[in-house]
Design an enzyme around this catalytic site. Sequence first.
Site, short mmCIF file in Angstrom:
data_model
loop_
_atom_site.label_atom_id
_atom_site.label_comp_id
_atom_site.label_asym_id
_atom_site.label_seq_id
_atom_site.Cartn_x
_atom_site.Cartn_y
_atom_site.Cartn_z
N LEU A 35 0.82 -1.22 0.00
CA LEU A 35 0.00 0.00 0.00
C LEU A 35 0.85 1.26 0.00
O LEU A 35 1.94 1.31 0.58
CB LEU A 35 -0.91 0.00 1.23
CG LEU A 35 -1.85 -1.20 1.32
CD1 LEU A 35 -2.73 -1.10 2.57
CD2 LEU A 35 -2.72 -1.33 0.08
N HIS A 36 0.33 2.28 -0.63
CA HIS A 36 0.98 3.59 -0.68
C HIS A 36 -0.10 4.66 -0.50
O HIS A 36 -1.29 4.34 -0.35
CB HIS A 36 1.76 3.77 -1.98
CG HIS A 36 0.95 3.45 -3.20
ND1 HIS A 36 -0.09 4.24 -3.64
CD2 HIS A 36 1.00 2.40 -4.06
CE1 HIS A 36 -0.63 3.72 -4.71
NE2 HIS A 36 0.00 2.59 -5.00
N GLU A 37 0.35 5.91 -0.57
CA GLU A 37 -0.56 7.02 -0.31
C GLU A 37 -1.80 7.00 -1.22
O GLU A 37 -2.87 7.45 -0.82
CB GLU A 37 0.25 8.32 -0.47
CG GLU A 37 -0.40 9.57 0.07
CD GLU A 37 -0.98 9.46 1.48
OE1 GLU A 37 -0.34 8.84 2.36
OE2 GLU A 37 -2.07 9.99 1.69
N HIS A 39 -3.54 4.39 -2.17
CA HIS A 39 -4.55 3.55 -1.53
C HIS A 39 -5.13 4.25 -0.30
O HIS A 39 -6.33 4.22 -0.06
CB HIS A 39 -3.93 2.22 -1.07
CG HIS A 39 -3.35 1.39 -2.17
ND1 HIS A 39 -1.99 1.18 -2.32
CD2 HIS A 39 -3.94 0.71 -3.19
CE1 HIS A 39 -1.78 0.39 -3.35
NE2 HIS A 39 -2.94 0.09 -3.91
N GLN A 63 -4.57 -12.30 -12.97
CA GLN A 63 -4.36 -11.12 -13.81
C GLN A 63 -2.90 -10.93 -14.24
O GLN A 63 -2.56 -9.92 -14.83
CB GLN A 63 -4.89 -9.87 -13.12
CG GLN A 63 -4.15 -9.41 -11.88
CD GLN A 63 -4.87 -8.27 -11.19
OE1 GLN A 63 -5.87 -8.46 -10.54
NE2 GLN A 63 -4.35 -7.05 -11.31
N LYS A 150 -7.72 6.45 -10.43
CA LYS A 150 -7.75 6.68 -11.88
C LYS A 150 -6.42 6.34 -12.54
O LYS A 150 -6.30 6.40 -13.75
CB LYS A 150 -8.07 8.16 -12.15
CG LYS A 150 -9.53 8.50 -12.06
CD LYS A 150 -9.74 9.89 -12.63
CE LYS A 150 -11.12 10.42 -12.42
NZ LYS A 150 -11.22 11.84 -12.80
N SER A 187 2.64 4.12 -7.18
CA SER A 187 2.35 2.77 -7.64
C SER A 187 3.16 1.79 -6.81
O SER A 187 4.30 2.08 -6.43
CB SER A 187 2.75 2.64 -9.12
OG SER A 187 2.85 1.28 -9.47
O1 PAF Z 1 -5.58 -2.31 -9.16
C1 PAF Z 1 -5.31 -3.34 -8.51
O2 PAF Z 1 -4.57 -3.32 -7.53
C2 PAF Z 1 -5.89 -4.68 -8.96
O3 PAF Z 1 -5.96 -4.76 -10.34
C3 PAF Z 1 -7.24 -4.98 -8.31
C4 PAF Z 1 -8.31 -4.01 -8.73
C5 PAF Z 1 -7.10 -4.99 -6.79
C6 PAF Z 1 -7.71 -6.39 -8.74
O4 PAF Z 1 -6.80 -7.37 -8.36
#
Ligand code: PAF
Length: 283
Positions: A35-37, A39, A63, A150, A187
């Site tokens: 996690l970062h700012e 989130h 994914q 976004k 990111s």
């Molecule tokens: O953006 C992300 O971190 C991922 O693609 C998500 C939406 C949590 C789905 O795994």
Amino acid sequence: MAVDTVLNIVELRDAVSRWKADGNKVAFIPTMGALHEGHLSLVRQAKSEGARVVVSIFVNPLQFGPTEDYARYPRTLKEDIQTLRTVDADLVFAPSAVEIYPEGFQTTIRNNTMSAGLCGKFRPGHFDGVLTVVAKLLNIVSPDVALFGKKDYQQLRLIQRMASDLAMVVEIRGCETIREPDGLAMSSRNRYMTAEEREQATLIYQGMSAAKASWVAGERSLESLRNSFADVISRCPRMVIQYAEIVSKYNLAAAGAKVADKDLVLIVAIIFGDVRLIDNLEF
Ligand code: PAF
């Protein structure tokens, strides 16, 4: 106070049902952790609206392509839980892969149009994996609202499309990208960069800003706008533009060669050594 962490679907549903029975609004922020700012800003926004906030942390194997960074994706659950305490998140959902994809799992979600271009062109199957896990997580949490940054613009639009196409009863909200002081979009993958690369990565935002400045000054040739971006990126020969496209903000359709439309967004992907960085700027 510690943030409660649950690992399975039954416990998660129990907690959410109790909140709903008490009349609480439930907000959901799906993440892959590290996690970062960016989130945390989503958590703060949801908390400011008085919602109970669930954050999921799940590195979704579906994914990632076979040559992508699934194995090395940063897994920092302990720190993430600590960080979520500081912003008063209510619940962390950290399922295992078998909790989400038990033996016999065989149903996936596929978008047939908007997923074809941009990142989808270079990451076959990626958005099927994203949509499948997001749909499942939304079914598990059943929130009133789910918040997404976004920065992952195509992802956001695809999830909104899915929610609308499948009549999901949830608001999918896109929130502004949070940037470092030099403009680099936050990111989880930024940590892959060396200090030198990190310094040079500011060129991405500078390049997009240059293109936007040309647009604001009246430039409407797609090629010239792209060149404004590319000229800045070329200052670092190791940065390769995977794509840089100006598309509709809403359906991601490519703008014509002479851009007359409004409501456009420049979306870019840059390969920088073994890191792939994406970003975008609305015009
Ligand atoms: O953006 C992300 O971190 C991922 O693609 C998500 C939406 C949590 C789905 O795994």
